[in-house]
Design a protein around this motif. Structure first.
Motif, PDB file in Angstrom:
ATOM      1  N   GLN A  93       0.732   4.243  -6.522  1.00 31.25           N
ATOM      2  CA  GLN A  93       0.190   3.030  -5.913  1.00 31.25           C
ATOM      3  C   GLN A  93       0.217   1.841  -6.860  1.00 31.25           C
ATOM      4  OE1 GLN A  93      -1.404   1.927  -2.530  1.00 31.25           O
ATOM      5  NE2 GLN A  93      -0.289   0.537  -3.884  1.00 31.25           N
ATOM      6  N   VAL A 153      -7.163   5.708  -0.308  1.00 34.73           N
ATOM      7  CA  VAL A 153      -6.579   4.639  -1.112  1.00 34.73           C
ATOM      8  C   VAL A 153      -6.884   3.301  -0.437  1.00 34.73           C
ATOM      9  CG1 VAL A 153      -4.460   3.693  -2.099  1.00 34.73           C
ATOM     10  CG2 VAL A 153      -4.708   6.174  -1.828  1.00 34.73           C
ATOM     11  N   VAL A 166       0.824  -1.207   0.000  1.00 34.57           N
ATOM     12  CA  VAL A 166       0.000   0.000   0.000  1.00 34.57           C
ATOM     13  C   VAL A 166       0.862   1.263   0.000  1.00 34.57           C
ATOM     14  CG1 VAL A 166      -0.221   0.322   2.513  1.00 34.57           C
ATOM     15  CG2 VAL A 166      -2.139   0.962   0.982  1.00 34.57           C
ATOM     16  N   LEU A 167       0.292   2.336  -0.498  1.00 33.93           N
ATOM     17  CA  LEU A 167       0.984   3.626  -0.595  1.00 33.93           C
ATOM     18  C   LEU A 167       1.599   4.032   0.744  1.00 33.93           C
ATOM     19  CD1 LEU A 167       1.228   5.953  -2.824  1.00 33.93           C
ATOM     20  CD2 LEU A 167      -0.539   7.111  -1.480  1.00 33.93           C
ATOM     21  N   ALA A 200      -7.091  -1.940  -6.648  1.00 35.20           N
ATOM     22  CA  ALA A 200      -6.734  -0.673  -6.019  1.00 35.20           C
ATOM     23  C   ALA A 200      -7.858   0.324  -6.266  1.00 35.20           C
ATOM     24  CB  ALA A 200      -5.420  -0.135  -6.593  1.00 35.20           C
TER      25      ALA A 200
END
Length: 258
Positions: free
Chosen positions: A253, A144, A61-62, A227
């Protein structure tokens, strides 16, 4: 995000942005901490790829190190509601309701969420001009979410969203966490690149006082992982004007997913 949550977020974030802008006029600011970067699996078809575990999603994940500006944090409790808390008035519109509220569709094996808030634009001079104040509110906030699926579930999420768009483009109503919300219309946008298949939309959300404002959503599949991005622009939430999707966040991402 429900319409009430969107407005509350806008007010809180705008106040913070204004405070940062005033600080910027006075001089220096400190750099934020950088989180560790990670690698994720990718490149396999959705049906063949094994679903990423919760731990693998946490790595994929970001993170703060992946963005050039703004701040990445864990999603707030108000942005982390479950699928059982979102109910569309028309079942066919449920995938769009999930996309707009940042809720994982289908039956994910694991899910992780992060929030990114854009850094306020610093004024060129020392005075707080009308233009500088306007820039303070022209900030994006992005929720996100990564969700992994077994047995082609990721492909089904995208297919169901496409079908929902065809049926519910003229608008729909839903309830999220006990709050009623209404979307006046849904417009399909050109999706940013980076995914195996993607759906991008602008949802015109009706506010508590009958006014409307845009919220953007992107659902992009990479192998067995979906995503999802929900984007609120603070200025747009107040004025109702459209705004561009922050592709730098989706690009960062999706790149981590391989």
């Amino acid at each position: 995000m429900t319409s009430t949550a969107v407005r509350r977020t806008a007010l809180a974030a705008s106040a913070a942005a204004l405070a940062l802008l005033v600080t910027a006029c006075g001089g220096s600011s400190d750099d934020g901490d950088k989180a560790a970067d990670g690698k994720a699996k990718g490149g396999e078809s959705a049906a063949a790829a094994k679903a990423l575990t919760a731990a693998e999603l946490e790595t994929a994940v970001l993170a703060q190190a992946d963005v050039k500006n703004g701040k990445v944090t864990k999603a707030a409790a108000t942005d982390d509601i479950g699928q059982d808390k979102v109910k569309a008035e028309q079942e066919a519109c449920a995938p769009l309701a999930y996309a707009q509220t940042g809720v994982a569709a289908g039956e994910p094996a694991a899910t992780v969420k992060r929030s990114w808030t854009e850094e306020p634009k610093k004024p060129s001079g020392d005075e707080l001009t009308e233009e500088a104040l306007g820039d303070a509110f022209d900030l994006d906030k992005v929720l996100v979410m990564l969700s992994s699926y077994e047995d082609g579930g990721a492909e089904s999420v995208v297919e169901d969203l496409k079908a929902s768009l065809g049926t519910c483009a003229g608008g729909f109503g839903y309830t999220a966490a006990g709050q009623k919300a209404k979307v006046a219309k849904v417009t399909e946008d050109k999706a940013p690149g980076g995914g195996d298949e993607s759906v991008a939309v602008t949802l015109t959300v009706v506010g508590d006082e009958g006014d409307s404002f845009p919220v953007k959503a992107l659902v992009s599949r990479k192998g067995s992982t979906v995503a999802s991005f929900v984007v609120l622009n603070l200025s747009a939430a107040a004025t109702g004007k459209d705004f561009p999707f922050p592709t730098e966040i989706s690009d960062a991402q999706l790149a981590k997913l391989g």
